[in-house]
Enzyme design. Structure first.
Site, PDB file in Angstrom:
ATOM      1  N   MET A  62     -83.001  92.668 -22.587  1.00  0.00           N
ATOM      2  CA  MET A  62     -82.184  91.460 -22.700  1.00  0.00           C
ATOM      3  C   MET A  62     -82.518  90.803 -24.032  1.00  0.00           C
ATOM      4  O   MET A  62     -83.147  89.746 -24.099  1.00  0.00           O
ATOM      5  CB  MET A  62     -82.455  90.520 -21.521  1.00  0.00           C
ATOM      6  CG  MET A  62     -81.869  91.013 -20.221  1.00  0.00           C
ATOM      7  SD  MET A  62     -82.271  89.946 -18.807  1.00  0.00           S
ATOM      8  CE  MET A  62     -83.803  90.709 -18.275  1.00  0.00           C
ATOM      9  N   ASP A 118     -78.716  94.186 -10.302  1.00  0.00           N
ATOM     10  CA  ASP A 118     -79.940  93.402 -10.513  1.00  0.00           C
ATOM     11  C   ASP A 118     -79.620  91.928 -10.320  1.00  0.00           C
ATOM     12  O   ASP A 118     -78.812  91.355 -11.046  1.00  0.00           O
ATOM     13  CB  ASP A 118     -80.459  93.659 -11.935  1.00  0.00           C
ATOM     14  CG  ASP A 118     -81.765  92.926 -12.230  1.00  0.00           C
ATOM     15  OD1 ASP A 118     -82.295  92.250 -11.328  1.00  0.00           O
ATOM     16  OD2 ASP A 118     -82.250  93.027 -13.377  1.00  0.00           O
ATOM     17  N   ASP A 164     -88.235  94.147 -17.395  1.00  0.00           N
ATOM     18  CA  ASP A 164     -87.320  93.235 -18.081  1.00  0.00           C
ATOM     19  C   ASP A 164     -87.923  92.730 -19.383  1.00  0.00           C
ATOM     20  O   ASP A 164     -89.019  92.168 -19.385  1.00  0.00           O
ATOM     21  CB  ASP A 164     -86.994  92.035 -17.190  1.00  0.00           C
ATOM     22  CG  ASP A 164     -86.027  92.389 -16.076  1.00  0.00           C
ATOM     23  OD1 ASP A 164     -84.944  92.905 -16.386  1.00  0.00           O
ATOM     24  OD2 ASP A 164     -86.350  92.146 -14.898  1.00  0.00           O
ATOM     25  N   HIS A 201     -88.837  98.463 -12.742  1.00  0.00           N
ATOM     26  CA  HIS A 201     -87.882  97.782 -13.610  1.00  0.00           C
ATOM     27  C   HIS A 201     -88.653  96.827 -14.521  1.00  0.00           C
ATOM     28  O   HIS A 201     -89.387  95.953 -14.059  1.00  0.00           O
ATOM     29  CB  HIS A 201     -86.871  97.007 -12.760  1.00  0.00           C
ATOM     30  CG  HIS A 201     -85.692  96.517 -13.524  1.00  0.00           C
ATOM     31  ND1 HIS A 201     -84.641  97.347 -13.883  1.00  0.00           N
ATOM     32  CD2 HIS A 201     -85.382  95.284 -14.009  1.00  0.00           C
ATOM     33  CE1 HIS A 201     -83.737  96.633 -14.544  1.00  0.00           C
ATOM     34  NE2 HIS A 201     -84.168  95.393 -14.642  1.00  0.00           N
ATOM     35  N   MET A 256     -75.220  92.980 -13.694  1.00  0.00           N
ATOM     36  CA  MET A 256     -76.027  91.813 -13.351  1.00  0.00           C
ATOM     37  C   MET A 256     -75.310  91.020 -12.265  1.00  0.00           C
ATOM     38  O   MET A 256     -74.161  90.626 -12.432  1.00  0.00           O
ATOM     39  CB  MET A 256     -76.264  90.943 -14.583  1.00  0.00           C
ATOM     40  CG  MET A 256     -77.127  91.569 -15.660  1.00  0.00           C
ATOM     41  SD  MET A 256     -78.813  91.957 -15.089  1.00  0.00           S
ATOM     42  CE  MET A 256     -79.430  90.319 -14.667  1.00  0.00           C
ATOM     43  N   MET A 287     -87.245  90.184 -22.513  1.00  0.00           N
ATOM     44  CA  MET A 287     -86.438  89.031 -22.942  1.00  0.00           C
ATOM     45  C   MET A 287     -87.001  88.469 -24.238  1.00  0.00           C
ATOM     46  O   MET A 287     -88.223  88.351 -24.382  1.00  0.00           O
ATOM     47  CB  MET A 287     -86.465  87.933 -21.868  1.00  0.00           C
ATOM     48  CG  MET A 287     -86.106  88.407 -20.477  1.00  0.00           C
ATOM     49  SD  MET A 287     -86.258  87.044 -19.304  1.00  0.00           S
ATOM     50  CE  MET A 287     -86.173  87.945 -17.749  1.00  0.00           C
ATOM     51  N   GLY A 331     -80.805  88.904  -6.999  1.00  0.00           N
ATOM     52  CA  GLY A 331     -80.592  88.445  -5.632  1.00  0.00           C
ATOM     53  C   GLY A 331     -80.474  89.560  -4.616  1.00  0.00           C
ATOM     54  O   GLY A 331     -79.839  89.391  -3.571  1.00  0.00           O
ATOM     55  N   SER A 334     -88.719  95.175  -9.701  1.00  0.00           N
ATOM     56  CA  SER A 334     -88.740  94.351 -10.919  1.00  0.00           C
ATOM     57  C   SER A 334     -90.078  93.652 -11.090  1.00  0.00           C
ATOM     58  O   SER A 334     -90.504  92.862 -10.235  1.00  0.00           O
ATOM     59  CB  SER A 334     -87.630  93.304 -10.866  1.00  0.00           C
ATOM     60  OG  SER A 334     -87.764  92.409 -11.953  1.00  0.00           O
ATOM     61  N   HIS A 376     -85.082  97.278 -19.239  1.00  0.00           N
ATOM     62  CA  HIS A 376     -83.865  96.481 -19.396  1.00  0.00           C
ATOM     63  C   HIS A 376     -84.059  95.519 -20.565  1.00  0.00           C
ATOM     64  O   HIS A 376     -84.815  94.559 -20.476  1.00  0.00           O
ATOM     65  CB  HIS A 376     -83.601  95.718 -18.085  1.00  0.00           C
ATOM     66  CG  HIS A 376     -82.427  94.814 -18.118  1.00  0.00           C
ATOM     67  ND1 HIS A 376     -82.199  93.851 -17.149  1.00  0.00           N
ATOM     68  CD2 HIS A 376     -81.393  94.708 -18.998  1.00  0.00           C
ATOM     69  CE1 HIS A 376     -81.083  93.202 -17.430  1.00  0.00           C
ATOM     70  NE2 HIS A 376     -80.590  93.688 -18.546  1.00  0.00           N
TER      71      HIS A 376
END
Length: 215
Positions: free
Chosen positions: A68, A175, A35, A33, A137, A37, A177, A8, A66
């Site tokens: 979001m 995805d 992300d 990955h 998630m 947003m 932790g 990520s 991804h």
């Protein structure tokens, strides 16, 4: 099981995204990955298609994008052109899921649906036969570096059991932790693509960290 690692970019050194993507790939990461947003679907704002396009000039990456965002259908064109190989959007978004999947597939890309930690597994069941991947998630979307939510594990197992009946080739990505301690838990539940940011990019030896996730 063939476990894939998706590094990520949220966990990378943001002033060196191109070099960080190269480092992740050379260390053994299968995917990058990415992300996205919009500050509406989640509070945070991250990267746009122009950033992805700039990173793509540094190498041949499998971009696992991804979205979001509230209206993924309005963003697809940008990320299809900027180098995405897989585009995942949220079932909780405002876009029609069937239409969004179809647009992604018509562009020759793989399609995934993501679900938030509190969204039931059953919400994606009607689409499993059309999908390449479901992203579960394991933290609340929007920020990197959060702690893993154990209550998401039964949901991974539920999706895997249903997929084995109707779409055995379906990948399940997790995805949030993900580290050497939580990776065995999600793999046992049925996940086969692990997204990791802070753990990988903060490791003194990223190659060893990736090997630890796969082990």
């Amino acid at each position: 099981m063939n476990i894939k690692i998706s590094a990520s970019m949220l966990g990378a050194e943001l002033s060196e995204l191109g070099s960080e993507a190269v480092r992740a790939k050379e260390s053994g990461s299968d995917w990058i990955h990415f992300d996205v947003m919009d500050g509406k679907f989640v509070d945070n704002i991250s990267f746009g298609a122009s950033v992805q396009q700039a990173i793509s000039r540094k190498g041949d990456f499998f971009f696992d994008t991804h979205l979001m965002v509230s209206r993924p259908d309005q963003q697809l064109g940008y990320f299809i052109k900027s180098g995405s190989k897989m585009i995942t959007f949220h079932i909780e978004s405002e876009s029609d899921a069937d239409h969004t999947i179809n647009v992604i597939h018509r562009a020759g890309l793989m399609a995934g649906i993501a679900i938030k930690p509190t969204t039931p597994a059953e919400s994606v069941f009607p689409f499993l036969e059309k999908l390449d991947m479901v992203l579960v998630m394991t933290v609340e979307p929007g920020y990197g570096g959060q702690g893993f939510l154990n209550y998401t594990l039964p949901k991974i197992k539920k999706i895997r059991e249903r997929a084995d009946e109707v779409r055995p080739s379906l990948m399940i990505e997790v995805d949030g932790g993900i580290n050497a301690d939580t990776a065995p838990l999600v793999i046992e539940a049925g996940a086969d693509v692990l997204v990791s940011g802070t753990y990988l990019f903060g490791a003194s030896d990223m190659k060893k960290a990736i090997q630890a996730l796969k082990a």
